[in-house]
Design an enzyme around this catalytic site. Structure first.
Site, short mmCIF file in Angstrom:
data_model
loop_
_atom_site.label_atom_id
_atom_site.label_comp_id
_atom_site.label_asym_id
_atom_site.label_seq_id
_atom_site.Cartn_x
_atom_site.Cartn_y
_atom_site.Cartn_z
N ASP A 67 -10.49 3.74 19.23
CA ASP A 67 -10.98 2.36 19.08
C ASP A 67 -10.46 1.77 17.78
O ASP A 67 -10.41 2.45 16.75
CB ASP A 67 -12.51 2.33 19.08
CG ASP A 67 -13.07 2.50 20.48
OD1 ASP A 67 -12.29 2.35 21.45
OD2 ASP A 67 -14.26 2.82 20.60
N LEU A 88 -2.21 1.87 18.58
CA LEU A 88 -1.74 3.16 19.06
C LEU A 88 -2.51 3.58 20.31
O LEU A 88 -3.70 3.27 20.45
CB LEU A 88 -1.91 4.22 17.97
CG LEU A 88 -1.14 3.91 16.68
CD1 LEU A 88 -1.44 4.97 15.62
CD2 LEU A 88 0.36 3.83 16.93
N ASN A 125 0.83 -1.21 0.00
CA ASN A 125 0.00 0.00 0.00
C ASN A 125 0.86 1.25 0.00
O ASN A 125 0.54 2.24 -0.67
CB ASN A 125 -0.95 -0.01 1.20
CG ASN A 125 -2.18 -0.84 0.93
OD1 ASN A 125 -3.03 -0.45 0.14
ND2 ASN A 125 -2.26 -2.01 1.56
N ASP A 155 -10.02 0.14 14.30
CA ASP A 155 -10.78 0.01 13.04
C ASP A 155 -12.18 0.62 13.15
O ASP A 155 -13.15 0.07 12.62
CB ASP A 155 -10.89 -1.48 12.64
CG ASP A 155 -9.53 -2.12 12.45
OD1 ASP A 155 -8.58 -1.41 12.07
OD2 ASP A 155 -9.41 -3.34 12.68
N ALA A 177 -7.90 -3.72 -4.65
CA ALA A 177 -8.84 -2.63 -4.34
C ALA A 177 -8.19 -1.64 -3.36
O ALA A 177 -8.34 -0.42 -3.51
CB ALA A 177 -10.13 -3.19 -3.74
N GLU A 178 -7.46 -2.15 -2.38
CA GLU A 178 -6.77 -1.27 -1.43
C GLU A 178 -5.84 -0.32 -2.17
O GLU A 178 -5.78 0.87 -1.87
CB GLU A 178 -5.94 -2.10 -0.44
CG GLU A 178 -6.77 -2.96 0.49
CD GLU A 178 -5.89 -3.75 1.47
OE1 GLU A 178 -4.87 -3.23 1.93
OE2 GLU A 178 -6.25 -4.91 1.77
N HIS A 225 -7.90 -0.78 5.78
CA HIS A 225 -8.29 -2.04 6.43
C HIS A 225 -8.92 -2.96 5.39
O HIS A 225 -9.76 -2.52 4.60
CB HIS A 225 -9.28 -1.76 7.57
CG HIS A 225 -9.66 -2.99 8.31
ND1 HIS A 225 -8.83 -3.58 9.23
CD2 HIS A 225 -10.77 -3.77 8.24
CE1 HIS A 225 -9.41 -4.68 9.71
NE2 HIS A 225 -10.58 -4.82 9.13
C1 GRF Z 1 -3.12 -4.70 4.03
O1 GRF Z 1 -4.02 -5.72 3.73
C2 GRF Z 1 -3.80 -3.66 4.89
O2 GRF Z 1 -5.14 -3.50 4.59
C3 GRF Z 1 -3.64 -4.23 6.27
O3 GRF Z 1 -2.34 -4.82 6.27
C4 GRF Z 1 -1.99 -5.19 4.95
C5 GRF Z 1 -0.69 -4.51 4.64
O4 GRF Z 1 -0.18 -4.90 3.38
N1 GRF Z 1 -3.84 -3.21 7.26
P1 GRF Z 1 1.00 -4.07 2.71
O5 GRF Z 1 2.16 -4.06 3.71
O6 GRF Z 1 0.49 -2.69 2.41
O7 GRF Z 1 1.36 -4.82 1.47
#
Ligand code: GRF
Length: 195
Positions: free
Chosen positions: A146, A96, A16, A148, A176-177, A112
């Site tokens: 809290d 955190l 990401n 997520d 999608a991320e 997430h």
């Molecule tokens: C992703 O699936 C993200 O949504 C989750 O941890 C994973 C991290 O993947 N929080 P990357 O290190 O970005 O490849």
């Protein structure tokens, strides 16, 4: 246009983070990735950041024992030293404390791998499959104390296929991320000014 200075916090491979770095290469993107910080020494994403000429920092949480706030003070010192405006958590596997979250209220976002509020926490793909969910997906949201739980900025739905495994579903959710994280950062980094 003044670009917002962004820190991406990672613990692992950083795909990401890589998507954010790619998006920020566009001249009209409203943010620059000014720092990639990992709590894990040698995390895969650090090398990728360095290869892109981005400043990196490692704050190894194991050096602080159980003292979460001391760890976070060290993280905060890095964020201040790099004059960061916005923090993107991207696979940052530390919960955190309210202290750090409060410092970055409205300026810290997270990605997430589920359609929140469904499937907070870990193993989201396996849990969606076990439930027989027909739709899964990814969410970018503001970080609140809290886990997520903060306000949603952007989501993308991913259909669950009949023969999906956690791995195949997870691959499509990850794609999608990589689409929604840069778009969500663009949204919150854009300053709207009245003419
Ligand atoms: C992703 O699936 C993200 O949504 C989750 O941890 C994973 C991290 O993947 N929080 P990357 O290190 O970005 O490849």
């Amino acid at each position: 246009m003044s670009r917002k200075r962004v820190a991406v916090l990672i613990s692992g491979r950083g795909s990401n983070m890589a998507a954010l770095v790619e998006a920020a290469k566009a001249p009209d993107y409203p943010a620059e990735i000014a720092l990639v910080l990992s709590n894990v020494p040698g995390a895969g994403g650090l090398a990728l950041a360095e290869a892109n000429g981005i400043a990196t920092a490692t704050v190894d949480h194991t050096r602080f024992g159980k003292d979460r706030e001391a760890f976070e003070r060290a993280v905060q010192a890095e964020l201040e030293a790099h004059r960061i405006d916005i923090v993107c958590l991207a696979g940052f596997l530390r919960i955190l404390t309210p202290w750090l979250v409060a410092k970055w209220e409205g300026q810290m976002i997270n990605i997430h791998p589920s359609l929140l509020p469904a499937y907070k926490g870990l193993d989201t793909h396996a849990r969606a499959l076990a439930d027989g969910a027909t739709t899964h997906g990814a969410t970018v949201h503001f970080v609140v104390p809290d886990l997520d739980a903060g306000p949603v900025i952007l989501q993308e739905a991913v259909p669950v296929l009949a023969d999906d495994t956690a791995e195949t579903l997870g691959r499509r959710v990850l794609a999608a991320e990589h689409r929604i994280y840069p778009e969500a950062l663009r949204m919150i980094a854009t300053e709207y000014r009245l003419a």
